[in-house]
Write a protein that holds these residues in place. Structure first.
Motif, PDB file in Angstrom:
ATOM      1  N   GLY A 100       0.810  -1.211   0.000  1.00 37.54           N
ATOM      2  CA  GLY A 100       0.000   0.000   0.000  1.00 37.54           C
ATOM      3  C   GLY A 100       0.840   1.256   0.000  1.00 37.54           C
ATOM      4  N   LEU A 101       0.257   2.360   0.460  1.00 36.81           N
ATOM      5  CA  LEU A 101       0.946   3.649   0.433  1.00 36.81           C
ATOM      6  C   LEU A 101       2.200   3.645   1.288  1.00 36.81           C
ATOM      7  N   ASN A 102       2.202   2.841   2.344  1.00 34.40           N
ATOM      8  CA  ASN A 102       3.370   2.753   3.218  1.00 34.40           C
ATOM      9  C   ASN A 102       4.167   1.468   3.015  1.00 34.40           C
ATOM     10  N   GLY A 103       3.816   0.708   1.985  1.00 34.43           N
ATOM     11  CA  GLY A 103       4.568  -0.497   1.672  1.00 34.43           C
ATOM     12  C   GLY A 103       4.029  -1.772   2.275  1.00 34.43           C
ATOM     13  N   TRP A 104       2.924  -1.701   3.081  1.00 34.72           N
ATOM     14  CA  TRP A 104       2.357  -2.887   3.711  1.00 34.72           C
ATOM     15  C   TRP A 104       1.157  -3.394   2.915  1.00 34.72           C
ATOM     16  N   GLU A 105       0.828  -4.651   3.095  1.00 37.30           N
ATOM     17  CA  GLU A 105      -0.329  -5.217   2.408  1.00 37.30           C
ATOM     18  C   GLU A 105      -1.601  -4.493   2.829  1.00 37.30           C
ATOM     19  N   VAL A 106      -2.477  -4.231   1.867  1.00 41.08           N
ATOM     20  CA  VAL A 106      -3.750  -3.550   2.140  1.00 41.08           C
ATOM     21  C   VAL A 106      -4.840  -4.603   2.285  1.00 41.08           C
ATOM     22  N   LEU A 107      -5.546  -4.559   3.414  1.00 45.15           N
ATOM     23  CA  LEU A 107      -6.610  -5.519   3.707  1.00 45.15           C
ATOM     24  C   LEU A 107      -7.928  -4.794   3.924  1.00 45.15           C
ATOM     25  N   ASP A 108      -9.001  -5.594   3.915  1.00 45.95           N
ATOM     26  CA  ASP A 108     -10.351  -5.091   4.204  1.00 45.95           C
ATOM     27  C   ASP A 108     -10.672  -3.885   3.338  1.00 45.95           C
ATOM     28  N   ILE A 109     -10.542  -4.087   2.042  1.00 43.94           N
ATOM     29  CA  ILE A 109     -10.762  -3.014   1.068  1.00 43.94           C
ATOM     30  C   ILE A 109     -11.699  -3.509  -0.028  1.00 43.94           C
ATOM     31  N   LEU A 110     -12.601  -2.654  -0.432  1.00 40.12           N
ATOM     32  CA  LEU A 110     -13.513  -2.940  -1.531  1.00 40.12           C
ATOM     33  C   LEU A 110     -13.090  -2.099  -2.730  1.00 40.12           C
ATOM     34  N   VAL A 111     -12.775  -2.768  -3.839  1.00 37.94           N
ATOM     35  CA  VAL A 111     -12.343  -2.087  -5.064  1.00 37.94           C
ATOM     36  C   VAL A 111     -13.397  -2.336  -6.137  1.00 37.94           C
ATOM     37  N   THR A 112     -13.887  -1.261  -6.728  1.00 35.28           N
ATOM     38  CA  THR A 112     -14.934  -1.385  -7.747  1.00 35.28           C
ATOM     39  C   THR A 112     -14.427  -0.824  -9.069  1.00 35.28           C
ATOM     40  N   LEU A 113     -14.581  -1.613 -10.133  1.00 34.88           N
ATOM     41  CA  LEU A 113     -14.258  -1.142 -11.477  1.00 34.88           C
ATOM     42  C   LEU A 113     -15.436  -0.300 -11.979  1.00 34.88           C
ATOM     43  N   THR A 114     -15.217   1.005 -12.126  1.00 32.45           N
ATOM     44  CA  THR A 114     -16.311   1.926 -12.463  1.00 32.45           C
ATOM     45  C   THR A 114     -16.326   2.347 -13.934  1.00 32.45           C
ATOM     46  N   ARG A 115     -15.193   2.285 -14.583  1.00 35.91           N
ATOM     47  CA  ARG A 115     -15.096   2.678 -15.998  1.00 35.91           C
ATOM     48  C   ARG A 115     -14.209   1.685 -16.713  1.00 35.91           C
ATOM     49  N   SER A 116     -14.513   1.430 -17.977  1.00 37.29           N
ATOM     50  CA  SER A 116     -13.654   0.557 -18.772  1.00 37.29           C
ATOM     51  C   SER A 116     -13.808   0.895 -20.236  1.00 37.29           C
ATOM     52  N   GLY A 117     -12.766   0.669 -20.996  1.00 38.66           N
ATOM     53  CA  GLY A 117     -12.806   0.896 -22.427  1.00 38.66           C
ATOM     54  C   GLY A 117     -11.526   0.408 -23.069  1.00 38.66           C
ATOM     55  N   PHE A 118     -11.606   0.131 -24.379  1.00 40.68           N
ATOM     56  CA  PHE A 118     -10.411  -0.344 -25.083  1.00 40.68           C
ATOM     57  C   PHE A 118     -10.502   0.095 -26.544  1.00 40.68           C
ATOM     58  N   ALA A 119      -9.359   0.038 -27.216  1.00 41.15           N
ATOM     59  CA  ALA A 119      -9.283   0.428 -28.621  1.00 41.15           C
ATOM     60  C   ALA A 119      -8.881  -0.797 -29.431  1.00 41.15           C
ATOM     61  N   SER A 120      -9.842  -1.326 -30.162  1.00 47.27           N
ATOM     62  CA  SER A 120      -9.547  -2.501 -30.976  1.00 47.27           C
ATOM     63  C   SER A 120      -8.940  -2.054 -32.299  1.00 47.27           C
ATOM     64  N   PRO A 121      -7.901  -2.708 -32.782  1.00 47.94           N
ATOM     65  CA  PRO A 121      -7.309  -3.951 -32.260  1.00 47.94           C
ATOM     66  C   PRO A 121      -6.007  -3.742 -31.475  1.00 47.94           C
ATOM     67  N   VAL A 122      -5.706  -2.492 -31.103  1.00 50.52           N
ATOM     68  CA  VAL A 122      -4.383  -2.221 -30.544  1.00 50.52           C
ATOM     69  C   VAL A 122      -4.290  -2.526 -29.044  1.00 50.52           C
ATOM     70  N   SER A 123      -5.410  -2.491 -28.338  1.00 47.72           N
ATOM     71  CA  SER A 123      -5.359  -2.742 -26.891  1.00 47.72           C
ATOM     72  C   SER A 123      -4.965  -4.189 -26.609  1.00 47.72           C
ATOM     73  N   ALA A 124      -4.205  -4.353 -25.531  1.00 45.87           N
ATOM     74  CA  ALA A 124      -3.782  -5.690 -25.100  1.00 45.87           C
ATOM     75  C   ALA A 124      -3.950  -5.791 -23.588  1.00 45.87           C
ATOM     76  N   ALA A 125      -3.964  -7.009 -23.097  1.00 45.25           N
ATOM     77  CA  ALA A 125      -4.110  -7.223 -21.650  1.00 45.25           C
ATOM     78  C   ALA A 125      -3.003  -6.519 -20.884  1.00 45.25           C
ATOM     79  N   GLY A 126      -1.813  -6.426 -21.494  1.00 44.98           N
ATOM     80  CA  GLY A 126      -0.690  -5.768 -20.837  1.00 44.98           C
ATOM     81  C   GLY A 126      -0.966  -4.297 -20.556  1.00 44.98           C
ATOM     82  N   ASP A 127      -1.759  -3.627 -21.428  1.00 42.97           N
ATOM     83  CA  ASP A 127      -2.105  -2.225 -21.189  1.00 42.97           C
ATOM     84  C   ASP A 127      -2.902  -2.088 -19.897  1.00 42.97           C
TER      85      ASP A 127
END
Length: 660
Positions: A507-534
């Motif tokens: 985390g911000l101080n270098g320790w593992e972050v626990l008890d956290i809820l992360v929500t994916l709120t936006r997504s988009g890609f550009a075909s065909p150039v986007s890759a999983a690595g991006d």
């Protein structure tokens, strides 16, 4: 032939390994009882175990009693190796918990018994060393009832405790012990309604066999706990213990039917460096040169199936000897050929992968360095091999700083790692000071978005928006989506989730972050150039920016402690505990000793352990176990990052694109 798998557990120095030797000798497996002091026991085969006189790794031996084959796992008694005990408990049918008749119930005994009761594990309490000066009988039974569990019944009586001629005699219904039937009926009636009804209707109609059958039924279910007395060194009470193991524990009747189900609970290296897996079979069969599916849960929570093929399968025969044979349900087998096998893997079925840890992971860590800087790759490889045997050491490598860190339960474990590296890998190493392992938790809500910019130069062909917020206590990392699952290819969704979980290891101080809820709120890609690595590279930047907005609190580990000291030293010990930041919660007398319980910061445990011998004339016993995380007061400790440092955008970009 039926099979029963048992473990021997105890506080250190209660006589576990000596009891194992005596059981093997009684069963005719060995001609002479080995001695821990001489270093010639069957289970302490490691040179370091013989030198130190303690068990470090669990060991398996086998013996036969009538038509019952007993596989016995001798486990470490020292709390620094509690992870070995946890792995063994998952494959056992019953446990023999050894208690010294002199020292009685000790702190580690209480910890083990609490765990066994929680698991409803069948347990026989074997009180050892009745021939030692100071051994007790009635007083110790009262101590067991008050300190461990009231659901115990003594199946032996002792004559001459504390003398070299001490003897243990079986207590049976209908003989010269008229009080035994009433005592046994009282305890059996608490958990057996049918038995209680028959007893109230006409107690004279109950035969000795009725009492024995009900005792065996309740003991096998972990409802009551038989107590046997004896001496492993003198061979007293061993026949009664052997009878109890075969009669009071649930046995496996084997057979060749059913689906293959096995648990890997130990890994060792063969003479050529190959992995050898110790597997307890719960169902089906397993033989040499057979295809087998290996199931494991990855760090993201997904169950993966890995195909494999065994080359050799051996089962334990007599003592530590093994013979090549088909393993059947109930057997413990040594399996060769499964190259990527790990502790905790399941063979044939994913059943059981969701089991929770019985004991907390290590709360300490240290940096380890080779005496020769050029030996760093050798050291890393050696530690990875040790991690196969004990995954809890959690090897972490920092390439930039050229250092390797490992997790620990205590200082004795550090000594064992150093000696193992010297003996087996010819590596001389030095350790830095031990430090605690903290965690971080979010304290607010933060959100960040990065989009593909078609008008200017873009580095990542990906659009990602993430929101972070505090999760439920104990939830770890929870990832969810508020976007449609079809808005991205599945590989891109997977790349984002994997990157989120990997990034939150620091985390911000270098320790593992626990008890956290992360929500994916936006997504988009550009075909065909986007890759999983991006998506994999952009996610850490977006996530850490959101985490900065939310902020985090660093929490330090706090241990629960049990301290046993002579009564006259209690005041000095309490004062020292308070100086070390501990919070004593209860104090009570145990004969001439005093038992203090409470909580203490993990960072001060070592300091108090160093003070304890002087405070108690060497008679103090301290046992600690992880209790909880509490907020750090004052400046938050920081840990050096070992990733690309997404907290600093400029540094991250330079590292991600190979400029640094």
């Amino acid at each position: 032939m039926t099979t029963v798998n048992i473990g021997i557990l105890a506080h250190v120095d209660a006589g576990k390994t000596s009891l194992t030797e005596r059981l093997l000798h009684t069963a005719g497996v060995i001609d002479r009882v080995g001695s821990v002091d001489r270093g010639d026991t069957q289970t302490d085969s490691h040179e370091l175990e013989r030198q130190r006189g303690i068990t470090i790794r669990s060991a398996v031996v086998s013996f036969t009693v009538g038509d019952v084959k007993v596989n016995l796992i001798d486990t470490p008694g020292h709390p620094d190796f509690i992870s070995e005990v946890e792995r063994a408990l998952g494959v056992l049918d019953g446990v023999v918990l050894v208690i010294s008749a002199v020292e009685g119930v000790q702190a580690q005994t209480r910890l083990l018994m609490r765990t066994l009761v929680k698991l409803r594990m069948p347990v026989i309490l074997f009180v050892n060393k009745i021939d030692r000066m100071g051994a007790r009988y009635h007083e110790l039974l009262d101590e067991i009832r008050s300190e461990l569990t009231p659901a115990v019944v003594a199946l032996t009586r002792v004559e001459g405790p504390g003398t070299p001629g001490a003897r243990a005699f079986a207590r049976t219904v209908g003989t010269d012990d008229p009080d035994f039937a009433a005592e046994l009926a009282d305890i059996l009636a608490e958990h057996g309604d049918d038995f209680l009804a028959r007893y109230l209707e006409d107690e004279t109609s109950l035969t000795a066999q009725d009492y024995s059958a009900e005792l065996a039924r309740q003991a096998a279910r972990g409802q009551l706990y038989p107590v046997l007395f004896g001496s492993a060194v003198a061979g007293v009470g061993i026949d009664a213990l052997v009878d109890g193991i075969t009669r009071l524990f649930p046995v496996n009747h084997g057979g060749s039917g059913g689906t293959l189900r096995g648990t890997v609970f130990k890994i060792e290296r063969g003479w050529a460096g190959e992995k050898v897996a110790y597997v307890r079979l719960h169902g089906g069969e397993l033989g040499s040169r057979e295809k087998v599916s290996v199931f494991r849960r990855d760090q993201h929570g997904a169950v993966t199936e890995i195909p494999g093929r065994t080359t050799v399968v051996e089962v334990f025969d007599r003592g530590s000897a093994v013979v090549e044979s088909r393993a059947r349900a109930g057997d413990i087998a040594k399996v060769w050929g499964l190259k990527g096998i790990r502790i905790g893997d399941r063979l044939g079925s994913a059943e059981g992968l969701d089991g929770e840890h019985l004991f907390a992971p290590p709360s300490l860590e240290t940096v380890i360095r080779p005496s020769r800087p050029s030996a760093m790759p050798e050291l890393y490889d050696a530690l990875l091999q040790l991690a196969d045997q004990d995954p809890f050491i959690n090897v972490r490598k920092d390439d930039e700083e050229q250092e390797i860190a490992v997790s620990l339960y205590g200082e004795v474990q550090k000594e064992v790692i150093a000696a193992t590296l010297a003996d087996e890998f010819k590596l001389d190493v030095a350790f830095e000071g031990t430090r605690i392992i903290c965690v971080e938790r979010p304290i607010g809500v933060g959100e960040s978005v990065e989009e593909i910019d078609y008008r200017s130069k873009t580095f990542f062909w990906a659009t990602i928006g993430l929101r972070v917020e505090p999760g439920e206590p104990g939830s770890g990392v929870v990832f969810r989506r508020s976007v449609e699952l079809g808005s991205l290819p599945h590989a891109f969704h997977k790349a984002v989730e994997e990157a989120v979980r990997a990034t939150l290891q620091q985390g911000l101080n270098g320790w593992e972050v626990l008890d956290i809820l992360v929500t994916l709120t936006r997504s988009g890609f550009a075909s065909p150039v986007s890759a999983a690595g991006d998506f994999r590279k952009l996610t850490p930047l977006v996530l850490m920016n959101a985490l900065k907005q939310a902020g985090t609190q660093v929490y330090e580990p706090v241990n629960r402690f049990e301290l046993e000291v002579p009564g006259e030293n209690a005041s000095a010990a309490l004062l020292s505990l308070v100086e070390c930041g501990a919070t004593p919660e209860s104090t009570r007398g145990l004969g001439s000793s005093c038992l203090v319980e409470g909580t203490i910061p993990a960072r001060t445990v070592q300091e108090f352990e160093q003070r304890l011998p002087g405070l108690s004339q060497g008679q103090g016993v301290l046992v600690t176990r992880f209790h909880s995380f509490q907020p750090v007061v004052g400046a938050a400790p920081r840990r050096r990052r070992t990733d690309l440092n997404p907290v600093d955008r400029s540094e991250y970009m330079l590292r991600a694109f190979g400029r640094i």
